[in-house]
Design a protein around this motif. Structure first.
Motif, PDB file in Angstrom:
ATOM      1  N   ASN A   5     -64.204  37.856   9.497  1.00 19.93           N
ATOM      2  CA  ASN A   5     -63.009  37.143   9.061  1.00 19.93           C
ATOM      3  C   ASN A   5     -61.759  38.012   9.135  1.00 19.93           C
ATOM      4  O   ASN A   5     -60.769  37.737   8.472  1.00 19.93           O
ATOM      5  CB  ASN A   5     -63.204  36.633   7.631  1.00 19.93           C
ATOM      6  N   THR A   9     -55.914  34.564  12.090  1.00 24.16           N
ATOM      7  CA  THR A   9     -55.816  33.228  11.509  1.00 24.16           C
ATOM      8  C   THR A   9     -56.631  33.106  10.229  1.00 24.16           C
ATOM      9  O   THR A   9     -56.167  32.553   9.226  1.00 24.16           O
ATOM     10  CB  THR A   9     -56.279  32.165  12.520  1.00 24.16           C
ATOM     11  N   LEU A  10     -57.850  33.636  10.239  1.00 26.97           N
ATOM     12  CA  LEU A  10     -58.689  33.580   9.048  1.00 26.97           C
ATOM     13  C   LEU A  10     -58.107  34.447   7.932  1.00 26.97           C
ATOM     14  O   LEU A  10     -58.153  34.078   6.763  1.00 26.97           O
ATOM     15  CB  LEU A  10     -60.113  34.032   9.387  1.00 26.97           C
ATOM     16  N   ARG A  11     -57.558  35.597   8.298  1.00 24.80           N
ATOM     17  CA  ARG A  11     -56.910  36.453   7.306  1.00 24.80           C
ATOM     18  C   ARG A  11     -55.743  35.721   6.661  1.00 24.80           C
ATOM     19  O   ARG A  11     -55.550  35.781   5.448  1.00 24.80           O
ATOM     20  CB  ARG A  11     -56.423  37.747   7.968  1.00 24.80           C
ATOM     21  N   LYS A  13     -55.336  32.465   6.360  1.00 24.22           N
ATOM     22  CA  LYS A  13     -55.810  31.365   5.521  1.00 24.22           C
ATOM     23  C   LYS A  13     -56.369  31.870   4.192  1.00 24.22           C
ATOM     24  O   LYS A  13     -56.066  31.316   3.129  1.00 24.22           O
ATOM     25  CB  LYS A  13     -56.880  30.564   6.266  1.00 24.22           C
TER      26      LYS A  13
END
Length: 272
Positions: A5, A9-11, A13
């Motif tokens: 992660n 983008t995941l960071r 979110k």
């Protein structure tokens, strides 16, 4: 192949979700620990209603406005069509504003403005509102520079002035009280400076494989520490409502902060 992660983008979110949750918890804490008791006090005939209303407004401004205004400023200054990046930058600005406001609160503006001996609510406003105004001003300047210099789809975490402001504000916020009250600070009290330093070190080590500069990585680690630290602060307000005996009062708050800190780090590095 499993992915972590740590992807941008995941960071974005994960950090945004935690930022929203913490802000919501701050508002809830303010309502339960400040607004409700003060509104209840209005029913007493001897209460000075105007003073109570002023207190609620001033405390709301001091507690909520820096982060909220800075979130909107950071969001607006982002040059990207990605909503996740807009929100992420807003949250980053909000976290930075928390530390800037904390640092500014140690200035003692009522004394600086020479109004400490004035009648209520002048000292209260000078002490609590001045840091808010200055914080928003600083964050606005930072956002203006960020909007001018940033590349498209760039986060504030990769912007050097943001990194410097965040780092200096955090160090200053922790060191300032020990400088201003140096004769009264015990060895045990000064020892609490170690906790955020250790938290930053742990976060830095856990996130060390991210593809970013060392200063950006340090800033990211500071954000992680901030999430844990703010969680402790929020939890402490709720624990205070339970009237836990003094020697044990801090323990639940630190446990909650540790859980939030660890959960965030786990979500950042877990494989899927």
């Amino acid at each position: 192949m499993k992915k972590t992660n740590n992807t941008p983008t995941l960071r974005h979110k994960i950090t945004t979700i935690f930022g929203y949750a913490l802000f919501g918890a701050v508002v809830l804490s303010f309502l339960l620990t400040t607004v409700v008791p003060m509104v209840s006090a209005l029913q007493y005939t001897t209460a000075r209603h105007a003073n109570i209303i002023v207190l609620i407004i001033v405390f709301a401004v001091a507690l909520i406005l820096p982060a909220l205004a800075s979130y909107l400023i950071g969001d607006t200054s982002t040059n990207s069509k990605k909503e996740t990046l807009h929100r992420y930058n807003g949250v980053l600005f909000g976290f930075a504003a928390y530390w800037v406001a904390m640092l500014m609160s140690w200035v003692g503006f009522s004394t600086v403005f020479g109004v400490s001996d004035q009648s209520f609510p002048v000292p209260l406003i000078a002490t609590n509102v001045a840091p808010v105004v200055l914080t928003i001003f600083i964050m606005t300047i930072l956002a203006f520079a960020f909007a001018k210099k940033q590349k498209k789809n760039t986060s504030a975490l990769q912007y050097l002035p943001y990194q410097i402001l965040l780092t200096v504000s955090v160090v200053g916020a922790f060191v300032a009280p020990y400088i201003s009250e140096a004769p009264y600070v015990s060895f045990d009290g000064a020892g609490w400076l170690v906790i955020p330093a250790i938290a930053v070190g742990i976060a830095y080590a856990v996130l060390r494989n991210q593809k970013m500069s060392r200063f950006a990585l340090l800033s990211d680690a500071i954000i992680v520490m901030t999430i844990g630290w703010v969680s402790i602060w929020i939890a402490d307000s709720f624990v205070g409502m339970l009237q836990v005996p003094y020697p044990l009062a801090d323990i639940p708050s630190y446990i909650i902060g540790l859980i939030v800190f660890s959960t965030y780090l786990f979500l950042r590095v877990r494989r899927r």
